[in-house]
Design an enzyme around this catalytic site. Structure first.
Site, PDB file in Angstrom:
ATOM      1  N   HIS A 143       0.819  -1.227   0.000  1.00  0.00           N
ATOM      2  CA  HIS A 143       0.000   0.000   0.000  1.00  0.00           C
ATOM      3  C   HIS A 143       0.845   1.266   0.000  1.00  0.00           C
ATOM      4  O   HIS A 143       0.314   2.368  -0.186  1.00  0.00           O
ATOM      5  CB  HIS A 143      -0.925   0.002   1.221  1.00  0.00           C
ATOM      6  CG  HIS A 143      -2.236   0.688   0.971  1.00  0.00           C
ATOM      7  ND1 HIS A 143      -2.424   1.620  -0.014  1.00  0.00           N
ATOM      8  CD2 HIS A 143      -3.440   0.563   1.585  1.00  0.00           C
ATOM      9  CE1 HIS A 143      -3.668   2.060   0.014  1.00  0.00           C
ATOM     10  NE2 HIS A 143      -4.307   1.428   0.977  1.00  0.00           N
ATOM     11  N   ARG A 144       2.157   1.162   0.187  1.00  0.00           N
ATOM     12  CA  ARG A 144       3.001   2.357   0.095  1.00  0.00           C
ATOM     13  C   ARG A 144       3.025   2.898  -1.327  1.00  0.00           C
ATOM     14  O   ARG A 144       3.202   4.105  -1.532  1.00  0.00           O
ATOM     15  CB  ARG A 144       4.432   2.021   0.534  1.00  0.00           C
ATOM     16  CG  ARG A 144       4.593   1.644   1.994  1.00  0.00           C
ATOM     17  CD  ARG A 144       6.018   1.253   2.304  1.00  0.00           C
ATOM     18  NE  ARG A 144       6.455   0.117   1.496  1.00  0.00           N
ATOM     19  CZ  ARG A 144       7.700  -0.358   1.484  1.00  0.00           C
ATOM     20  NH1 ARG A 144       8.623   0.228   2.228  1.00  0.00           N
ATOM     21  NH2 ARG A 144       8.017  -1.391   0.727  1.00  0.00           N
TER      22      ARG A 144
END
Length: 446
Positions: A417-418
């Protein structure tokens, strides 16, 4: 003359391996480049050749031992010509009785022992008790008691909240007392200093928490981790530090399955669902390049890869291996099916090479042959996404006012999700689903 044969460099970041087989015995006559050892490294099994020929005098390793790069394998009795082999270690003169073992022959984790020699001069006098206290880091390493610091509880609490070691401060208050302004000045000065990226920490063990004594409740058995399992535990622990999210969806592969069976009947190659998914993913990565990228937090950059190498998870008796299919975008489904089958066979038979396991940008894990509805695969760092495939099932689907039996394939996309947002993941997965639902657009052959 006797010559030592040592373990050569095995590849980048590989420092040791477990001895699986010793292929020679004392008295055997070997030729240059003949395999003398089978070694299991992080994920591949390697045959280690001897750089010279001759008669095996001594075998210094046993099955099950951990052998580090530079470790002694054999002593070979050879002629003068063999001793000049470029890769052979030079014969060493007998060491005197008091000699210390060379560092290369010792495990890297242990420092070599050295004998103390008589000093030629008197040692410097110890500092008097009144000497200044050692720096905080030195005190911590040497377990020295820290000096008393004069500060109120509110000042100490402020230092803790701001991440300041109060022992590093110099007090400006009465009698050297540390006041709130000392803490704030220290923080302001530290923020003005340029930041330097910290070096990457060594991978932590899978679990640093000590376990209870399970034998209190009954009989237990302990077995050493295999090299593959040990590496998997460390690698996945590191992978899990990235924030994971998993999206689920289903693809209607009724027509795809019919086409797969028809084409399989025309060729000698078994066309697998994994190969079809590999081709679809290879095309999807061209449309969504961030799914083939990596996050470099040390340099605050995103690394976009222009090549399309897809990893395929293979279940083996030693554990999970992920061989890489290179340039998957340039191959059709039949070619991919043959290559995946071949590399999976090598992985199960311990014939996989280190090159087979490197360079992937995206991974596919297919558990459909075992069962299950959905699962949440862990991203294979430093990649940022992985596709999990479960078993296809016949389900009723409402189409044009009627329920019809359709073959649905469960898909699970886990992502970092970064770099990848939920909307991006949903679009990527829908693109994959729609591609699987239009099989006549896939290049099966030619």
């Amino acid at each position: 003359m006797a010559t030592e044969v040592r373990l050569p460099e095995l590849g980048e970041s590989i420092a040791a391996g477990d001895v699986l087989k010793v292929l020679v015995s004392p008295g055997d006559v070997i030729k240059p480049d003949q395999a003398v050892l089978e070694l299991e490294t992080d994920k591949a099994t390697i045959e280690v050749p001897s750089p010279l020929g001759g008669t095996v005098k001594t075998v210094h390793v046993k099955v099950g031992e951990k052998l580090e790069v530079g470790g002694l394998i054999l002593t070979v009795e050879s002629g003068g010509a063999a001793a000049s082999t470029p890769n052979a270690a030079p014969a060493k003169a007998p060491a005197p009785p008091a000699a210390v073992a060379t560092p290369s022959a010792l495990p890297k984790a242990a420092a070599p022992k050295q004998e103390l020699k008589p000093a030629t001069a008197a040692p410097p006098p110890l500092p008097p008790p009144q000497s200044p206290a050692a720096p905080p880091k030195v005190q911590e390493e040497l377990k020295l008691p820290r000096p008393t610091v004069a500060a109120t509880p509110s000042v100490r609490r402020l230092a803790r909240e701001l991440g300041v070691d109060i022992y590093e401060l110099t007090g400006t208050g009465e009698a050297g007392r540390i006041v709130e302004e000392d803490v704030r000045v220290y923080v302001r000065e530290r923020l003005r200093q340029p930041t330097v990226a910290a070096p990457e920490a060594a991978p932590a063990a899978a679990s640093a928490v000590p376990l209870p004594d399970f034998s209190r409740w009954g009989e237990v058995e302990r077995k050493a981790m295999s090299s593959v399992r040990r590496k998997t535990a460390v690698h996945l622990s590191r992978s899990w530090t990235a924030p994971h999210v998993t999206n689920h969806d289903k693809a209607d592969i009724t027509e795809l399955e019919q086409l797969r069976k028809k084409l399989e009947a025309k060729t000698t190659t078994k066309i697998s669902t994994t190969a079809i998914a590999t081709k679809v993913i290879a095309s999807a990565l061209k449309v969504f390049p961030q799914f083939a990228a990596s996050v470099d937090m040390a340099r605050e950059e995103i690394v976009y890869k222009k090549y399309v190498n897809v990893g395929v998870a293979v279940d083996t008796e030693r554990g999970l291996l992920v061989p890489v299919i290179r340039n998957a975008d340039a191959k059709n489904v039949v070619q991919l099916s043959a290559e995946i089958a071949a590399v999976a066979e090598r992985a199960r038979n311990r014939k996989i090479t280190l090159e087979d396991l490197e360079g992937g940008v995206f991974t596919i894990s297919n558990l459909g042959g075992i069962g299950g509805t959905h699962f949440s695969p862990i991203v294979n760092a430093p990649e940022v996404a992985i596709l999990g495939i479960s078993r296809g099932r016949m389900e009723p689907v409402y189409i044009n006012g009627l329920f019809q039996p359709r073959l649905l394939l469960p898909l699970s996309l886990s992502y970092d999700h970064r770099l990848i947002d939920g909307a991006d993941a949903a679009r990527f997965l829908r693109w994959v689903v729609e591609a699987l639902e239009q099989p006549f657009l896939l290049p099966f052959e030619g």
